[in-house]
Scaffold this active site. Structure first.
Site, PDB file in Angstrom:
ATOM      1  CG  ASP A   1     -53.428  37.546 -17.680  1.00 20.03           C
ATOM      2  OD1 ASP A   1     -54.171  37.160 -16.851  1.00 20.03           O
ATOM      3  OD2 ASP A   1     -53.613  38.716 -18.113  1.00 20.03           O
TER       4      ASP A   1
ATOM      5  CD  GLU B   1     -55.793  39.195 -15.007  1.00 14.68           C
ATOM      6  OE1 GLU B   1     -56.193  39.882 -14.275  1.00 14.68           O
ATOM      7  OE2 GLU B   1     -55.814  38.858 -16.247  1.00 14.68           O
TER       8      GLU B   1
ATOM      9  CD  GLU C   1     -55.845  36.431 -21.437  1.00 15.00           C
ATOM     10  OE1 GLU C   1     -56.875  36.742 -20.958  1.00 15.00           O
ATOM     11  OE2 GLU C   1     -55.205  37.250 -22.258  1.00 15.00           O
TER      12      GLU C   1
ATOM     13  CE  LYS D   1     -46.438  46.470 -17.588  1.00 15.01           C
ATOM     14  NZ  LYS D   1     -45.687  47.619 -18.235  1.00 15.01           N
TER      15      LYS D   1
END
Length: 297
Positions: A117, A115, A119, A143
């Site tokens: 991201d 994944e 956000e 991370k």
């Protein structure tokens, strides 16, 4: 000599021609505008309340709505193995505390998923918005780099981009590189699992704002975030899941894209001025030692 009288139809002909010309001149721009409108949302499935419209420039705008009953999102019907993914977003205005808005790639929800991201954690009115960036590889995450945005992301649309290749992952805000996550051959990195593109708006009260101290105020809802200008310049994975991908010809400069001198300057600037959380400095979270890449950045 008697003057020849024009028939009623002859008198009307010039007017009819003029009227047709005027009508066509009006319709042509409208038709051109309509043909210029491209529905990028057709490449996605949707969940919850997703509103779709076009702005004055002909760009499609997809708006996600969050209320007490449900969040919303859209997910790409195709999966990709490397690419450059961009979108313009206008975040929730006012008191958005507790909400989470996202633009991300994921291979799925399994324990070994990959994944990438971006956000955006909601904020109380006039407080800065936090952008959380993260990378998961074979189920290994944790991370995060989190940045305060240096502008009001709810006042207008801003551009966000993820560049992903087999060398590094580059996170960009308004064409400014804020983070580069490099690949090391002896450490986990997303290289083999195709990922779909997702965008979501959801209730993250337990985590999003001040580590969950400020929940959503539903009296300020419903909450709306808008997306437009989405592009995916990327390698499309085989639909049958049998491996392999089809990459764009002549438009894959992102495949060799690595951190350059300008990126180093902007990453250093973002660290000095905007970075508010770095997992490589969170000793409480990693009592047994920091992840391997932390000593190599």
């Amino acid at each position: 000599m008697a003057r020849r009288q024009r028939s009623p139809s002859a008198l009307l002909m010039p007017l009819s021609t003029l009227a047709v010309t005027i009508i066509l001149s009006i319709l042509r721009p409208a038709a051109a505008t309509a043909s210029a409108k491209q529905s990028w949302l057709d490449e996605f499935t949707t969940d919850g309340e997703v509103r779709s419209d076009f702005d004055r420039s002909g760009k499609q705008v997809a708006s996600l709505v969050l209320d007490e009953s449900s969040g919303a999102g859209f997910n790409s019907t195709q999966k990709y193995l490397f690419g450059e993914f961009t979108v313009e977003m206008k975040l929730v205005p006012g008191n958005s505390a507790g909400t989470v808005t996202s633009f991300y790639l994921t291979s799925g929800e399994g324990d070994d998923h990959d994944e990438i991201d971006m956000e955006f954690m909601g904020n109380s009115t006039n407080a800065p918005t936090v952008l959380n960036t993260n990378v998961w590889a074979s189920g290994d995450g944790k991370k995060e780099h989190q940045f305060y945005l240096w502008f009001d992301p709810s006042a207008d649309f801003h551009k966000y981009a993820i560049i992903w290749n087999d060398k590094n992952i580059i996170f960009r805000v308004d064409d400014v590189t804020v983070r580069v996550f490099r690949r090391y051959n002896d450490l986990p990195y997303p290289t083999s699992r195709p990922m779909a593109v997702h965008a979501t708006l959801w209730d993250g009260s337990y985590w999003a704002t001040e580590k969950g101290k400020v929940p959503i105020d539903w009296s300020a809802g419903p909450f709306v975030v808008s997306y437009r200008g989405y592009t995916a310049n990327a390698c499309v994975a085989a639909a049958d899941g049998g491996g392999g991908s089809t990459c764009p010809v002549g438009k894959n400069e992102w495949m060799q894209r690595e951190q350059d001198d300008t990126d180093r300057l902007t990453v250093a600037w973002a660290r000095r001025n905007c970075l508010q959380y770095n997992y490589c400095e969170d000793g409480w979270r990693f009592p047994g030692g920091f992840p391997g890449e932390c000593s190599r950045e």
